[in-house]
Design a protein around this motif. Structure first.
Motif, PDB file in Angstrom:
ATOM      1  N   SER A 132       0.763  -1.145   0.025  1.00 34.08           N
ATOM      2  CA  SER A 132      -0.129   0.062   0.168  1.00 34.08           C
ATOM      3  C   SER A 132       0.878   1.386  -0.145  1.00 34.08           C
ATOM      4  CB  SER A 132      -1.017   0.118   1.184  1.00 34.08           C
ATOM      5  OG  SER A 132      -0.262  -0.003   2.347  1.00 34.08           O
ATOM      6  N   PRO A 133       0.508   2.200  -0.693  1.00 33.07           N
ATOM      7  CA  PRO A 133      -0.856   2.281  -1.480  1.00 33.07           C
ATOM      8  C   PRO A 133      -0.641   1.697  -2.630  1.00 33.07           C
ATOM      9  CG  PRO A 133       0.367   4.283  -1.403  1.00 33.07           C
ATOM     10  CD  PRO A 133       1.095   3.507  -0.626  1.00 33.07           C
ATOM     11  N   GLN A 134      -1.705   1.516  -3.600  1.00 36.19           N
ATOM     12  CA  GLN A 134      -1.473   0.992  -4.821  1.00 36.19           C
ATOM     13  C   GLN A 134      -1.030   2.101  -5.902  1.00 36.19           C
ATOM     14  OE1 GLN A 134      -5.571  -0.750  -5.368  1.00 36.19           O
ATOM     15  NE2 GLN A 134      -4.478  -2.420  -6.151  1.00 36.19           N
ATOM     16  N   PHE A 135      -1.074   3.358  -5.699  1.00 33.04           N
ATOM     17  CA  PHE A 135      -0.687   4.143  -6.660  1.00 33.04           C
ATOM     18  C   PHE A 135      -0.385   5.570  -5.660  1.00 33.04           C
ATOM     19  CE2 PHE A 135      -0.397   6.415 -10.645  1.00 33.04           C
ATOM     20  CZ  PHE A 135      -0.816   7.706 -10.575  1.00 33.04           C
ATOM     21  N   LEU A 136       0.558   6.249  -6.199  1.00 26.20           N
ATOM     22  CA  LEU A 136       0.958   7.322  -5.316  1.00 26.20           C
ATOM     23  C   LEU A 136       1.314   8.516  -6.462  1.00 26.20           C
ATOM     24  CD1 LEU A 136       1.257   8.320  -2.649  1.00 26.20           C
ATOM     25  CD2 LEU A 136       3.369   7.184  -2.429  1.00 26.20           C
ATOM     26  N   SER A 137       1.007   9.697  -6.701  1.00 24.36           N
ATOM     27  CA  SER A 137       1.268  10.481  -7.255  1.00 24.36           C
ATOM     28  C   SER A 137       1.628  11.937  -6.565  1.00 24.36           C
ATOM     29  CB  SER A 137       0.310  11.231  -8.188  1.00 24.36           C
ATOM     30  OG  SER A 137       0.509  12.117  -9.016  1.00 24.36           O
ATOM     31  N   GLY A 140       2.439  -4.501  -5.924  1.00 28.02           N
ATOM     32  CA  GLY A 140       3.372  -3.235  -6.684  1.00 28.02           C
ATOM     33  C   GLY A 140       2.648  -1.705  -6.032  1.00 28.02           C
ATOM     34  N   THR A 141       3.468  -0.972  -6.192  1.00 26.60           N
ATOM     35  CA  THR A 141       3.070   0.479  -5.660  1.00 26.60           C
ATOM     36  C   THR A 141       3.702   1.363  -7.014  1.00 26.60           C
ATOM     37  OG1 THR A 141       2.952   0.489  -3.526  1.00 26.60           O
ATOM     38  CG2 THR A 141       3.275   2.446  -4.388  1.00 26.60           C
ATOM     39  N   THR A 195      10.134   7.811 -10.506  1.00 26.19           N
ATOM     40  CA  THR A 195       9.087   7.358 -11.016  1.00 26.19           C
ATOM     41  C   THR A 195       9.197   5.930 -11.281  1.00 26.19           C
ATOM     42  OG1 THR A 195       8.055   9.461 -11.667  1.00 26.19           O
ATOM     43  CG2 THR A 195       7.205   7.477 -13.195  1.00 26.19           C
ATOM     44  N   GLY A 196       8.351   4.841 -10.997  1.00 28.88           N
ATOM     45  CA  GLY A 196       8.300   3.633 -11.562  1.00 28.88           C
ATOM     46  C   GLY A 196       7.382   2.833 -10.703  1.00 28.88           C
ATOM     47  N   LEU A 197       7.289   1.594 -10.918  1.00 29.77           N
ATOM     48  CA  LEU A 197       6.736   0.520 -10.195  1.00 29.77           C
ATOM     49  C   LEU A 197       7.755  -0.147  -8.926  1.00 29.77           C
ATOM     50  CD1 LEU A 197       4.091  -1.001  -9.603  1.00 29.77           C
ATOM     51  CD2 LEU A 197       5.064  -2.729 -11.465  1.00 29.77           C
ATOM     52  N   GLN A 216      12.915  -8.389  -0.193  1.00 30.54           N
ATOM     53  CA  GLN A 216      13.828  -7.698  -1.169  1.00 30.54           C
ATOM     54  C   GLN A 216      12.543  -6.500  -1.916  1.00 30.54           C
ATOM     55  OE1 GLN A 216      14.713 -10.621  -4.050  1.00 30.54           O
ATOM     56  NE2 GLN A 216      16.648 -10.998  -3.208  1.00 30.54           N
ATOM     57  N   TRP A 217      13.114  -5.301  -2.414  1.00 37.79           N
ATOM     58  CA  TRP A 217      12.513  -4.449  -2.968  1.00 37.79           C
ATOM     59  C   TRP A 217      13.046  -4.196  -4.347  1.00 37.79           C
ATOM     60  CZ3 TRP A 217       8.251  -1.685  -1.390  1.00 37.79           C
ATOM     61  CH2 TRP A 217       7.817  -1.776  -0.011  1.00 37.79           C
ATOM     62  N   TYR A 218      11.932  -4.263  -5.254  1.00 40.07           N
ATOM     63  CA  TYR A 218      12.624  -3.967  -6.840  1.00 40.07           C
ATOM     64  C   TYR A 218      11.935  -2.817  -7.246  1.00 40.07           C
ATOM     65  CZ  TYR A 218      14.165  -9.003  -7.204  1.00 40.07           C
ATOM     66  OH  TYR A 218      14.799 -10.068  -7.001  1.00 40.07           O
ATOM     67  N   ARG A 219      12.666  -2.094  -8.209  1.00 40.54           N
ATOM     68  CA  ARG A 219      11.823  -1.037  -9.001  1.00 40.54           C
ATOM     69  C   ARG A 219      12.078  -1.503 -10.558  1.00 40.54           C
ATOM     70  NH1 ARG A 219      14.475   4.832  -9.067  1.00 40.54           N
ATOM     71  NH2 ARG A 219      15.405   4.272 -11.229  1.00 40.54           N
ATOM     72  N   GLN A 220      10.619  -1.126 -11.132  1.00 40.56           N
ATOM     73  CA  GLN A 220      10.650  -1.630 -12.388  1.00 40.56           C
ATOM     74  C   GLN A 220      10.072  -0.321 -13.132  1.00 40.56           C
ATOM     75  OE1 GLN A 220       7.328  -4.190 -13.072  1.00 40.56           O
ATOM     76  NE2 GLN A 220       8.194  -4.881 -15.021  1.00 40.56           N
ATOM     77  N   GLU A 221      10.871   0.117 -14.267  1.00 38.69           N
ATOM     78  CA  GLU A 221      10.540   1.510 -15.044  1.00 38.69           C
ATOM     79  C   GLU A 221       9.767   0.718 -16.279  1.00 38.69           C
ATOM     80  OE1 GLU A 221      13.536   3.936 -15.926  1.00 38.69           O
ATOM     81  OE2 GLU A 221      14.619   3.600 -13.849  1.00 38.69           O
ATOM     82  N   PRO A 222       9.043   1.267 -17.170  1.00 40.26           N
ATOM     83  CA  PRO A 222       8.346   1.076 -18.261  1.00 40.26           C
ATOM     84  C   PRO A 222       9.120   0.391 -19.262  1.00 40.26           C
ATOM     85  CG  PRO A 222       7.452   3.290 -17.548  1.00 40.26           C
ATOM     86  CD  PRO A 222       8.620   3.011 -16.592  1.00 40.26           C
ATOM     87  N   GLY A 223       8.685  -0.769 -19.578  1.00 42.50           N
ATOM     88  CA  GLY A 223       9.182  -1.583 -20.806  1.00 42.50           C
ATOM     89  C   GLY A 223      10.571  -2.414 -20.278  1.00 42.50           C
ATOM     90  N   GLU A 224      10.702  -2.342 -18.823  1.00 41.78           N
ATOM     91  CA  GLU A 224      12.092  -2.925 -18.420  1.00 41.78           C
ATOM     92  C   GLU A 224      11.636  -3.996 -17.360  1.00 41.78           C
ATOM     93  OE1 GLU A 224      14.207  -1.013 -20.931  1.00 41.78           O
ATOM     94  OE2 GLU A 224      14.926  -2.739 -19.767  1.00 41.78           O
TER      95      GLU A 224
END
Lengths: 111, 115
Positions: free
Chosen positions: A7-12, A104-105, A84-86, A33-41
């Protein structure tokens, strides 16, 4: 299967603000573990925490593993658009190498 | 630099087709994984392999099979594609782990659309 709730699911937020993302479970994990994912990756590992109460810092990111190893948090100080990312948390089961992922957030940092 | 590559970034197939998704890693890792990623559901494990010719079912193996004939290559097979298999498919690899999980290195993903 152990479940991880994020949580949260989305944060702006605006650039410069602070934020915290939470990852909770009713089960105990041997590590998280914590991961970060950028669009297309694919996701990229940020940190692994293994000891209850452990705190790790990665520049403006602070990761904490709960004392009972059932929850974790990710705190970002003075967020930047590049953050910015997931963000995904993932816990390992008590054996082997299988990970259980949270949903994911999605973080959006506006300049 | 570690690298996991997937054969296609985008794929469009028709219902009933047999679909092959290929993944190659150049890190000499023992473990390889296939996940699917859907909005709001995170990553769900389909299959993983801890050695050549060895495989274990993950959480959602139905409708999928895998093949690992060489250490560096792990293939995901959709025997008869269905529309509910439209998703992002991610491959990952890791060293053989001990008590806690080693880092998983992910490929860029294949976005599969089944019409």
């Amino acid at each position: 299967t152990q479940l991880l709730e994020q949580s949260p699911q989305f944060l702006s937020i605006q650039e410069g603000e602070n934020l915290t993302v939470y990852c909770n479970s009713s089960s105990v994990f041997s590590s998280l573990q914590w991961y970060r994912q950028e669009p297309g990756e694919g996701p990229v590992l940020l940190v692994t925490v293994v000891t209850g109460g452990e705190v790790k810092k990665l520049k403006r990111l602070t990761f904490q593993f709960g004392d009972a190893r059932k929850d974790s948090s990710l705190h970002i100080t003075a967020a930047q658009p590049g953050d910015t990312g997931l963000y995904l948390c993932a816990g390992s089961e008590s054996y082997g190498n299988k990970l259980v992922f949270g949903a994911g957030t999605i973080l959006r940092v506006k300049s | 630099d570690v690298k996991v590559t997937q054969s296609s970034r985008y794929l469009v197939k028709r219902t009933g087709e047999k679909v092959f998704l290929e993944c190659v890693q150049d890190m000499d890792h023992e473990n390889m994984f296939w996940y699917r990623q859907d909005p709001g559901l995170g990553l769900r494990l389909i299959y993983f392999s801890y050695d050549v010719k060895m495989k274990e079912k993950g959480d959602i193996p139905e409708g999928y099979s895998v093949s690992r004939e060489k250490k560096e290559r792990f293939s995901l097979i959709l025997e008869s594609a269905s529309t509910n298999q439209t998703s992002m498919y991610l491959c990952a690899s890791s060293l053989a782990g001990g008590y806690y999980t080693d880092t998983q290195y992910f490929g860029p993903g294949t976005r599969l659309t089944v019409l």
